[in-house]
Write an enzyme that holds these catalytic residues in place. Structure first.
Site, PDB file in Angstrom:
ATOM      1  CD  GLU A  69      -3.217  -0.717   2.381  1.00 38.60           C
ATOM      2  OE1 GLU A  69      -4.098   0.185   2.456  1.00 38.60           O
ATOM      3  OE2 GLU A  69      -2.860  -1.028   3.647  1.00 38.60           O
ATOM      4  CB  THR A 111      -0.794   4.394  -7.099  1.00 38.74           C
ATOM      5  OG1 THR A 111      -1.812   3.519  -6.779  1.00 38.74           O
ATOM      6  CG2 THR A 111      -1.613   5.916  -8.292  1.00 38.74           C
ATOM      7  CG  ASP A 113       3.676  -2.978  -9.125  1.00 36.85           C
ATOM      8  OD1 ASP A 113       4.377  -2.628  -8.147  1.00 36.85           O
ATOM      9  OD2 ASP A 113       2.557  -2.785  -9.392  1.00 36.85           O
ATOM     10  CD  GLN A 143      -0.837  -6.962   1.668  1.00 32.40           C
ATOM     11  OE1 GLN A 143      -1.410  -8.241   0.989  1.00 32.40           O
ATOM     12  NE2 GLN A 143      -1.634  -5.603   1.239  1.00 32.40           N
ATOM     13  NE  ARG A 151      -4.416  -2.323  -1.849  1.00 33.84           N
ATOM     14  CZ  ARG A 151      -2.935  -2.886  -2.147  1.00 33.84           C
ATOM     15  NH1 ARG A 151      -2.369  -2.421  -3.024  1.00 33.84           N
ATOM     16  NH2 ARG A 151      -2.399  -3.681  -0.666  1.00 33.84           N
TER      17      ARG A 151
HETATM   18  N1  LIG Z   1      -4.723   9.868  -0.993  1.00 36.45           N
HETATM   19  C1  LIG Z   1      -3.035   8.998  -1.726  1.00 36.45           C
HETATM   20  N2  LIG Z   1      -3.528   8.033  -1.873  1.00 36.45           N
HETATM   21  C2  LIG Z   1      -2.659   6.926  -2.831  1.00 36.45           C
HETATM   22  C3  LIG Z   1      -1.374   7.464  -2.706  1.00 36.45           C
HETATM   23  N3  LIG Z   1      -0.475   6.902  -3.123  1.00 36.45           N
HETATM   24  C4  LIG Z   1      -1.484   5.519  -3.434  1.00 36.45           C
HETATM   25  N4  LIG Z   1      -2.233   5.951  -3.278  1.00 36.45           N
HETATM   26  C5  LIG Z   1      -3.729   4.519  -2.609  1.00 36.45           C
HETATM   27  O1  LIG Z   1      -2.788   3.863  -2.008  1.00 36.45           O
HETATM   28  C6  LIG Z   1      -3.626   2.481  -1.814  1.00 36.45           C
HETATM   29  C7  LIG Z   1      -2.803   1.796  -2.362  1.00 36.45           C
HETATM   30  O2  LIG Z   1      -1.307   2.154  -3.508  1.00 36.45           O
HETATM   31  P1  LIG Z   1      -1.107   0.940  -4.268  1.00 36.45           P
HETATM   32  O3  LIG Z   1      -0.656   1.319  -5.160  1.00 36.45           O
HETATM   33  O4  LIG Z   1      -2.092  -0.148  -4.348  1.00 36.45           O
HETATM   34  O5  LIG Z   1       0.067   0.030  -2.909  1.00 36.45           O
HETATM   35  P2  LIG Z   1       1.377  -0.696  -3.717  1.00 36.45           P
HETATM   36  O6  LIG Z   1       0.621  -1.392  -2.691  1.00 36.45           O
HETATM   37  O7  LIG Z   1       2.021  -0.570  -3.430  1.00 36.45           O
HETATM   38  O8  LIG Z   1       1.381  -1.284  -5.170  1.00 36.45           O
HETATM   39  C8  LIG Z   1      -4.775   2.641  -3.392  1.00 36.45           C
HETATM   40  O9  LIG Z   1      -5.871   3.139  -3.222  1.00 36.45           O
HETATM   41  C9  LIG Z   1      -3.634   3.589  -4.036  1.00 36.45           C
HETATM   42  O10 LIG Z   1      -5.357   4.695  -4.763  1.00 36.45           O
HETATM   43  C10 LIG Z   1      -1.118   9.020  -2.279  1.00 36.45           C
HETATM   44  O11 LIG Z   1      -0.251  10.146  -2.493  1.00 36.45           O
HETATM   45  N5  LIG Z   1      -2.201   9.878  -2.329  1.00 36.45           N
HETATM   46 MG   LIG Z   2       0.493  -3.558  -5.431  1.00 30.24          MG
END
Ligand SMILES: Nc1nc2c(ncn2[C@@H]2O[C@H](COP(=O)(O)OP(=O)(O)O)[C@@H](O)[C@H]2O)c(=O)[nH]1
Ligand SMILES: [Mg+2]
Length: 366
Positions: free
Chosen positions: A52, A57, A210, A214, A188
């Site tokens: 997360e 994203t 990517d 977790q 998400r």
């Molecule tokens: N408000 C906000 N939400 C974010 C930001 N970056 C990611 N998110 C949200 O956080 C959640 C997790 O992001 P994701 O890209 O799936 O994380 P990953 O697990 O690292 O791939 C998603 O719902 C995104 O839309 C940010 O800078 N600001």
């Molecule tokens: Mg991811």
């Protein structure tokens, strides 16, 4: 057949079949050579960070910024995930309200809440099914008890995008709804395994890798550590008051710092440039401004003004830069908001130059 090859054929007494074979193998050699050249020039960027933190994203932004449209099928898939994000998110809130013993704002919502709790998370939600949920979702989202539970979300696990979708429920619930880029950015879905995506940038192929962030996903990281140009390490900088989804007790910022420690101090990456993205800056700003919380409750060593964004920013950044053991190793950083396309455009532009320069240097050394 040209004269040249005719002469060649008589000299070595090659049959037309052998000649054709040789021609084919030369063509294959050329292709392999071309592939090698491309691979040499290719920039491989690893997106790393805890679950997360915003890795997927960021990759979506790369598509958007470089004009690679999401395919219709993919948009439809995102649409279903968005419906799921909202319904599951509200279920979490209803459940949390109960566990935290927060009274309902409106007691007529007791039955509505119960009905929603009965929904099986594995069911697919299509447009029709979602339309049935909408009146319940609206009613619950305007309930004081649910809002109070939402304010206390650090005490349970709720995805950051739930609020965005609930605030846009009118638009999302239209029968002709199609997710916008912004919706897709907020959507998400936890990444499982490894996803690769190539985008040509300034004629150089950029390979973005990517990975799932977790704990259970991290054993797979090692398989993509080969010939990396740069690592983009994402941190969710707003998570100083939250605990891990995986064990519900470890502080998320500390987990993120520990992962970063194993990456930045890893000898495999001694010649790899590492760029820290202190992400979710928008949420950090909101949290720091909130009088109901204080970073000192979670990090007593913080000595600045806990409602000054600048003080909190430099404190959190120092947590990460502080683990780097080699003083000579360069470490770049940016505070980012991965859901904001304009912000990522600016940040990526400056990062790109660092990466391309680094790539050029390694090419010269080869
Ligand atoms: N408000 C906000 N939400 C974010 C930001 N970056 C990611 N998110 C949200 O956080 C959640 C997790 O992001 P994701 O890209 O799936 O994380 P990953 O697990 O690292 O791939 C998603 O719902 C995104 O839309 C940010 O800078 N600001
Ligand atoms: Mg991811």
């Amino acid at each position: 057949m040209s004269l040249m090859s005719f002469g060649c054929c008589t000299r070595f007494k090659m049959t037309p079949e052998e000649l054709e074979q040789r021609y084919k193998s030369q063509e294959i050699d050329k292709l392999i050579e071309k592939d090698k050249q491309v691979l040499k020039r290719q920039v491989k960027l690893l997106l790393l960070g805890a679950g997360e933190s915003g890795k997927s994203t960021f990759l979506k932004q790369m598509r958007i910024i470089h004009g690679i449209k999401f395919e219709q099928d993919l948009i439809r898939e995102y649409q279903q995930i968005i419906y799921q994000n909202v319904v599951r998110g509200m279920k979490v809130l209803v459940d949390a309200r109960d566990k935290l013993a927060i009274p309902w704002g409106d007691t007529s919502n007791v039955a509505v809440g119960l009905e929603l709790l009965h929904f099986n998370n594995n069911q697919i939600i299509d447009v029709n099914r979602f339309t049935q949920f909408v009146p319940m979702l609206k009613k619950l989202w305007s309930d004081n008890g649910i809002r109070r539970a939402y304010e206390r979300r650090r005490e349970f696990q709720l995805s950051d995008s739930v609020e965005f979708f609930l605030n846009n429920i009118e638009r999302i619930s239209r029968s002709d709804y199609m997710p916008t880029n912004k919706d897709i950015l907020h959507c998400r879905k936890a990444t499982k395994g490894i996803t690769e995506f190539v985008i040509p940038i300034n004629t150089v192929p950029f390979l973005f890798v990517d990975v799932g962030g977790q704990r259970s996903q991290r054993q797979k990281w090692f398989s993509c550590f080969d010939s990396v140009t740069s690592i983009l390490f994402l941190v969710s900088s707003s998570e100083f008051d939250q605990v891990l989804l995986e064990d519900r007790k470890t502080n998320r910022l500390e987990e993120s710092r520990d992962i970063f420690d194993t990456i930045i101090n890893n000898r495999i990456f001694s010649s790899v440039s590492i760029i820290l993205f202190m992400n979710k800056y928008d949420l950090l700003v909101r949290k720091v401004a909130n009088p109901e919380t204080d970073i000192r409750w979670y990090f007593p060593q913080f000595t600045g003004n806990s409602h000054s964004i600048k003080d909190v920013q430099s404190f959190i950044l120092a947590i990460f830069t502080g683990v780097k053991r080699d003083p000579k190793k360069q470490l770049y950083h940016h505070f980012t908001t991965a859901v904001d396309t304009e912000n990522i455009k600016v940040v990526f532009n400056s990062v790109k130059d660092t990466i391309l320069n680094r790539n050029l240097e390694t090419l010269m050394l080869q």
